[in-house]
Design a protein around this motif. Structure first.
Motif, PDB file in Angstrom:
ATOM      1  N   ASN A  19     -10.461   3.394  -0.827  1.00  0.00           N
ATOM      2  CA  ASN A  19      -9.675   2.478  -0.002  1.00  0.00           C
ATOM      3  C   ASN A  19      -9.297   3.149   1.315  1.00  0.00           C
ATOM      4  O   ASN A  19      -8.166   3.585   1.512  1.00  0.00           O
ATOM      5  N   ILE A  20     -10.273   3.272   2.234  1.00  0.00           N
ATOM      6  CA  ILE A  20      -9.962   3.749   3.586  1.00  0.00           C
ATOM      7  C   ILE A  20     -10.713   2.870   4.567  1.00  0.00           C
ATOM      8  O   ILE A  20     -11.720   2.235   4.240  1.00  0.00           O
ATOM      9  N   SER A  21     -10.236   2.874   5.797  1.00  0.00           N
ATOM     10  CA  SER A  21     -10.872   2.047   6.827  1.00  0.00           C
ATOM     11  C   SER A  21     -12.091   2.769   7.403  1.00  0.00           C
ATOM     12  O   SER A  21     -12.307   3.965   7.172  1.00  0.00           O
ATOM     13  N   ALA A  57     -14.836   7.635   9.737  1.00  0.00           N
ATOM     14  CA  ALA A  57     -15.499   8.274  10.875  1.00  0.00           C
ATOM     15  C   ALA A  57     -14.777   9.562  11.261  1.00  0.00           C
ATOM     16  O   ALA A  57     -15.414  10.589  11.556  1.00  0.00           O
ATOM     17  N   ILE A  58     -13.428   9.521  11.238  1.00  0.00           N
ATOM     18  CA  ILE A  58     -12.649  10.723  11.565  1.00  0.00           C
ATOM     19  C   ILE A  58     -12.911  11.822  10.530  1.00  0.00           C
ATOM     20  O   ILE A  58     -13.095  12.991  10.867  1.00  0.00           O
ATOM     21  N   LEU A  59     -12.958  11.435   9.271  1.00  0.00           N
ATOM     22  CA  LEU A  59     -13.208  12.392   8.195  1.00  0.00           C
ATOM     23  C   LEU A  59     -14.616  13.021   8.333  1.00  0.00           C
ATOM     24  O   LEU A  59     -14.776  14.240   8.200  1.00  0.00           O
ATOM     25  N   LYS A 119      -7.124   8.340  -2.302  1.00  0.00           N
ATOM     26  CA  LYS A 119      -7.490   6.991  -1.875  1.00  0.00           C
ATOM     27  C   LYS A 119      -8.419   6.293  -2.868  1.00  0.00           C
ATOM     28  O   LYS A 119      -8.764   5.139  -2.680  1.00  0.00           O
ATOM     29  N   LEU A 120      -8.888   7.021  -3.911  1.00  0.00           N
ATOM     30  CA  LEU A 120      -9.759   6.407  -4.896  1.00  0.00           C
ATOM     31  C   LEU A 120      -8.961   5.511  -5.830  1.00  0.00           C
ATOM     32  O   LEU A 120      -7.874   5.875  -6.279  1.00  0.00           O
ATOM     33  N   VAL A 121      -9.486   4.346  -6.117  1.00  0.00           N
ATOM     34  CA  VAL A 121      -8.840   3.397  -7.022  1.00  0.00           C
ATOM     35  C   VAL A 121      -9.888   2.977  -8.053  1.00  0.00           C
ATOM     36  O   VAL A 121     -11.021   2.646  -7.692  1.00  0.00           O
ATOM     37  N   PHE A 122      -9.499   2.999  -9.323  1.00  0.00           N
ATOM     38  CA  PHE A 122     -10.409   2.580 -10.375  1.00  0.00           C
ATOM     39  C   PHE A 122     -10.381   1.061 -10.488  1.00  0.00           C
ATOM     40  O   PHE A 122      -9.327   0.441 -10.578  1.00  0.00           O
ATOM     41  N   VAL A 123     -11.552   0.451 -10.475  1.00  0.00           N
ATOM     42  CA  VAL A 123     -11.684  -1.001 -10.570  1.00  0.00           C
ATOM     43  C   VAL A 123     -12.447  -1.307 -11.845  1.00  0.00           C
ATOM     44  O   VAL A 123     -13.523  -0.758 -12.087  1.00  0.00           O
TER      45      VAL A 123
END
Length: 193
Positions: free
Chosen positions: A167-169, A174-176, A151-155
């Motif tokens: 990029n996670i909600s 919270a679940i993680l 989920k990691l994106v380089f900006v």
């Protein structure tokens, strides 16, 4: 004649006539010559460190009585110290020892239960189960970390160096977190449960 002094010559001493009479009478009483009596007197004073002017009391027996009285006074002081100081202290210590002995008798005896004996197979099964649980929890952590890395994106920043954004909600985060904190509480410590 005086033994050991036969070859010595005589000297004359000037003394008052009344003192000479007293001295001669004293020499007759103790049956000694005047020379030997005078020699013994001088030896006595030198040996005992006493001056002829010192007053030893009326007699030696009175001196002995004074020493006995002083000794009795010292003994009385020591007995008084023992009565006033030592006996109360000893009584206090004795009462403390009796009190602690009484308390030791009153203490409850706590009986530890005998440990539950288990066989080698039960222990082996328990440790296998714990090992499997720890392997599963490690596998869950690895999966969670792998999912995070995906989920990691380089900006790229227009100013300065770039950075990574996850990029996670909020719900997924919270679940993680819940999964990671619950992993530590999965293992029980009792054998057989």
């Amino acid at each position: 004649m005086d033994k050991g002094y036969e070859k010595e010559k005589f000297e004359t001493i000037k003394i008052k006539s009344s003192v000479a009479k007293r001295f001669r009478n004293y020499c007759r009483i103790i049956s000694k010559s005047q020379s030997m009596t005078l020699k013994h007197m001088v030896d006595f004073f030198e040996l005992n460190g006493v001056s002829p002017e010192d007053n030893l009391g009326t007699t030696i027996s009175s001196l002995k009585r004074q020493i006995t009285q002083r000794t009795n006074a010292v003994i009385a002081i020591i007995k008084n110290i023992e009565k006033i100081h030592h006996k109360p202290t000893t009584a206090i210590l004795q009462s403390l020892f009796e009190e602690t002995a009484h308390l030791e008798k009153e203490e409850e005896v706590f009986d530890f239960q005998s440990p539950k004996l288990s066989t080698e197979n039960e222990e082996l099964d328990y440790f296998k189960k714990v090992y499997r649980q720890s392997q599963e929890s490690n596998q869950q952590r690895i999966q969670a970390a792998t999912m995070l890395f995906k989920k990691l994106v380089f900006v790229r920043n227009s100013f300065g160096t770039g950075h990574y954004r996850l990029n996670i909600s909020k719900e997924q985060m919270a679940i993680l977190k819940q999964k990671l904190t619950d992993v530590h509480h999965d293992n029980s410590t009792e054998i057989g449960s």
